[in-house]
Design an enzyme around this catalytic site. Structure first.
Site, PDB file in Angstrom:
ATOM      1  N   SER A 264     -28.070  11.496   7.587  1.00  0.00           N
ATOM      2  CA  SER A 264     -28.742  10.575   7.471  1.00  0.00           C
ATOM      3  C   SER A 264     -28.834   9.852   8.914  1.00  0.00           C
ATOM      4  O   SER A 264     -28.681   8.401   8.859  1.00  0.00           O
ATOM      5  CB  SER A 264     -28.147   9.554   6.396  1.00  0.00           C
ATOM      6  OG  SER A 264     -27.981  10.301   5.303  1.00  0.00           O
ATOM      7  N   ARG A 265     -28.530  10.261   9.891  1.00  0.00           N
ATOM      8  CA  ARG A 265     -28.666   9.782  11.196  1.00  0.00           C
ATOM      9  C   ARG A 265     -27.318   8.903  11.436  1.00  0.00           C
ATOM     10  O   ARG A 265     -27.478   8.048  12.289  1.00  0.00           O
ATOM     11  CB  ARG A 265     -29.979   8.881  11.729  1.00  0.00           C
ATOM     12  CG  ARG A 265     -31.101  10.043  11.816  1.00  0.00           C
ATOM     13  CD  ARG A 265     -30.810  10.807  12.801  1.00  0.00           C
ATOM     14  NE  ARG A 265     -31.944  11.654  13.102  1.00  0.00           N
ATOM     15  CZ  ARG A 265     -32.284  12.953  12.530  1.00  0.00           C
ATOM     16  NH1 ARG A 265     -31.361  13.468  11.843  1.00  0.00           N
ATOM     17  NH2 ARG A 265     -33.475  13.561  12.915  1.00  0.00           N
ATOM     18  N   LEU A 266     -26.492   9.091  10.655  1.00  0.00           N
ATOM     19  CA  LEU A 266     -25.252   8.171  10.771  1.00  0.00           C
ATOM     20  C   LEU A 266     -24.068   8.841  11.692  1.00  0.00           C
ATOM     21  O   LEU A 266     -23.107   9.334  11.115  1.00  0.00           O
ATOM     22  CB  LEU A 266     -24.488   7.775   9.499  1.00  0.00           C
ATOM     23  CG  LEU A 266     -25.378   6.846   8.628  1.00  0.00           C
ATOM     24  CD1 LEU A 266     -24.803   6.619   7.061  1.00  0.00           C
ATOM     25  CD2 LEU A 266     -25.892   5.599   9.150  1.00  0.00           C
TER      26      LEU A 266
END
Length: 213
Positions: free
Chosen positions: A190-192
């Site tokens: 999630s691009r975290l």
């Protein structure tokens, strides 16, 4: 057909990273990740993207190969008269990026460069293949030439001049990067992404912190 670049996505999930996972010393942590990249058979694990700035503040970047990690410094070799050499002479600060997609990892390093001792450059130059040593004499790196035949002719000329022992050209040698900021990036879902930043303190120790992705 136009390329639909917006739909090119990968979901990163192989590993995690936190400041507590990292070694106290930034360069030691880099060496650990470099060993893991080599063990994972990453393509060109020592390839690093270096950015330099000229006297007008204009940046340029290119890929070079890391050739040593010594006494907390990263070492690479080049032609001192090349564009990057001239830029480093005008502004000795550098930014470096390693990207190891197979491990979903990136390392960003910033710091100052200084030429290595002549005897260090001599030792590394002597370890290079004969043709590479001749090439260092033949190529006036970053200068315009009329054609490839110019290089071939110069290589042949210097080959005749140095048929066995090739001395190091005075314009060719090493730089040592002295880091003061190092960031380790680990891809996450999630691009975290996980980002751990090391900043060098006045007492020469490193401070670790987590950055937002």
């Amino acid at each position: 057909m136009p390329l639909n670049l917006a739909d090119i996505r990968l979901e990163y999930s192989k590993k995690e990273l936190s400041p507590d996972d990292c070694l106290p010393d930034a360069v030691a942590q880099f060496e650990l990740w470099l060993h893991e990249a080599i063990a994972a058979e990453v393509i060109e694990p020592t390839a690093m993207h270096i950015a330099t700035v000229d006297e007008h503040g204009r940046p340029s970047a290119r890929i070079v190969l890391l050739k040593g990690v010594e006494s907390g410094q990263l070492v690479f070799y080049t032609n001192y008269h090349s564009r990057k050499g001239r830029q480093l002479a005008a502004n000795p600060y550098i930014a470096v990026t390693f990207f190891w997609p197979e491990l979903e990892r990136q390392v960003r390093i910033e710091g100052k460069v200084q030429p290595v001792a002549p005897e260090v450059s001599d030792e590394y130059f002597a370890s290079r293949p004969y043709t590479s040593r001749i090439g260092a004499w033949a190529s006036e790196q970053s200068s315009e030439i009329d054609g490839k035949s110019v290089l071939v002719t110069r290589a042949a000329t210097f080959g005749l001049k140095h048929p066995l022992n090739v001395p190091r050209p005075p314009h060719w040698g090493g730089y040592a990067i002295v880091p003061d900021r190092v960031e380790f990036w680990q891809g996450r879902p999630s691009r975290l992404h996980d980002r751990v930043l090391y900043t060098l303190q006045e007492d020469a120790g490193w401070r670790r912190s987590r950055l937002a992705p």
